[in-house]
Enzyme design. Structure first.
Site, mmCIF file in Angstrom:
data_model
loop_
_atom_site.group_PDB
_atom_site.id
_atom_site.type_symbol
_atom_site.label_atom_id
_atom_site.label_comp_id
_atom_site.label_asym_id
_atom_site.label_seq_id
_atom_site.Cartn_x
_atom_site.Cartn_y
_atom_site.Cartn_z
ATOM 1 N N LYS A 203 0.866 -1.186 0.000
ATOM 2 C CA LYS A 203 0.000 0.000 0.000
ATOM 3 C C LYS A 203 0.899 1.230 0.000
ATOM 4 C CE LYS A 203 -3.155 2.309 3.196
ATOM 5 N NZ LYS A 203 -4.227 2.109 4.165
HETATM 6 C C1 R5P Z 1 -2.403 4.221 8.361
HETATM 7 O O1 R5P Z 1 -1.364 4.071 8.819
HETATM 8 C C2 R5P Z 1 -3.367 3.166 8.200
HETATM 9 O O2 R5P Z 1 -2.896 2.080 7.497
HETATM 10 C C3 R5P Z 1 -4.590 3.632 7.584
HETATM 11 O O3 R5P Z 1 -5.457 2.577 7.460
HETATM 12 C C4 R5P Z 1 -4.505 4.195 6.233
HETATM 13 O O4 R5P Z 1 -3.311 4.757 5.859
HETATM 14 C C5 R5P Z 1 -5.547 5.162 6.204
HETATM 15 O O5 R5P Z 1 -6.235 5.276 5.104
HETATM 16 P P1 R5P Z 1 -6.531 6.742 4.640
HETATM 17 O O6 R5P Z 1 -5.211 7.446 4.553
HETATM 18 O O7 R5P Z 1 -7.184 6.551 3.318
HETATM 19 O O8 R5P Z 1 -7.428 7.380 5.649
#
Ligand code: R5P
Length: 293
Positions: A203
């Site tokens: 990711k």
């Molecule tokens: C962050 O460290 C986590 O993995 C979060 O789940 C993720 O990065 C968050 O998703 P978003 O940035 O789309 O809110």
């Protein structure tokens, strides 16, 4: 003339049809074991080769994040539109009904809060609990360039070794420190290191310039992280561009659950990911669904 029994036997064995050996649909994943491939096939849709992951694991280091105060009320209605839920075991056990058929990506790193150095993480969930919870992948943060870079990389490699033993893939989440440049050079470095060391998929954040070089130089699938909340059309455009430039899906949190209309937004994201809708058409869908309430 063969007798009747011989004819029947020839048909049953299909001796004239060689057994098909199909390749696996995900980039760089053909040599993995059956269990890992089967779990990845529950995260990524084998028809579109993409995924919509809904990330709601933010509480593991920052507590009740805006939009996640009540997962039971605000998030469960979104679940039907996600391919996968990415979350902690605490929220999974306390709030998510075990009857759901969606795949689960479990957050397995932790040990820090926003009040301290975030890269100082450890493995925070035993493999036995991931097995017990029937998860399809384990997510672990990797802080390339961070203060505890080495520790976070070793956390990841340990998780890959343990997970591989039981057929559970590892998702490496590339975390970027506040003072680090978010550019293609950095993300090529971070994603490639994770892939070289065995992460099954990765990711990472989208960047305008050179994202296609990040996906091209990473030998396993990349899913796009959402990042902080931006206007809906911008978020849909970002997802669309990431997919055009080689991402195999999205793992979005705040841009879905902090939207004015989260249920409409996740369906619009889904249209971009799985139906190749343009940002403009997905935005129309968002507006229509939003007005329908
Ligand atoms: C962050 O460290 C986590 O993995 C979060 O789940 C993720 O990065 C968050 O998703 P978003 O940035 O789309 O809110």
């Amino acid at each position: 003339m063969p007798d009747i029994d011989e004819t029947k036997e020839a048909k049953m064995f299909y001796t004239d049809m060689p057994q098909q050996t199909e390749g696996f649909f995900l980039k760089g994943s053909n040599s993995l074991d059956w269990g890992i491939k089967n779990r990845l096939s529950r995260i990524f849709n084998p028809q579109t080769k993409r995924t919509v992951m809904l990330a709601i694991d933010h509480g593991y280091f920052q507590g009740p994040t805006t939009g996640l105060e009540r997962v039971d009320i605000n998030i469960l209605p979104l679940v039907p539109y996600a391919d996968t839920l990415m979350l902690t075991r605490g929220i999974l056990r306390s709030v998510v009904p075990p009857s759901i058929s969606k795949s689960i990506v479990l957050r397995v790193s932790g040990g820090t809060s926003i009040l301290k150095e975030l890269s100082n993480e450890d493995i925070a969930v035993d493999i036995e609990d991931s097995i017990r919870l029937n998860v399809c992948a384990m997510a672990i943060q990797v802080f390339i360039g961070g203060e505890y870079e080495r520790q976070s990389i070793i956390n990841m490699t340990k998780m890959i070794d343990i997970g591989t033993r039981y057929g559970i893939p590892t998702l490496a989440v590339t975390a970027v420190g506040k003072n680090m440049a978010r550019d293609a050079q950095y993300f090529r470095l971070a994603t490639r290191i994770c892939a070289e060391l065995g992460a099954h998929y990765i990711k990472t954040y989208y960047i305008e310039d050179g994202f296609e070089t990040v996906t091209a130089s990473c030998p396993v699938p990349i899913v796009m992280a959402g990042g902080k909340k931006i206007p809906e059309l911008d978020a849909l455009t970002m997802a669309y561009n990431a997919l055009q430039k080689g991402a195999a899906g999205v793992d979005m949190g705040r841009n879905i659950f902090q939207s004015e209309a989260p249920t409409a937004m996740i369906q619009a994201v889904r249209a971009v990911v799985h139906d190749n809708e343009t940002p403009a058409r997905a935005m129309e869908l968002y507006n229509t669904l939003k007005h329908q309430g």
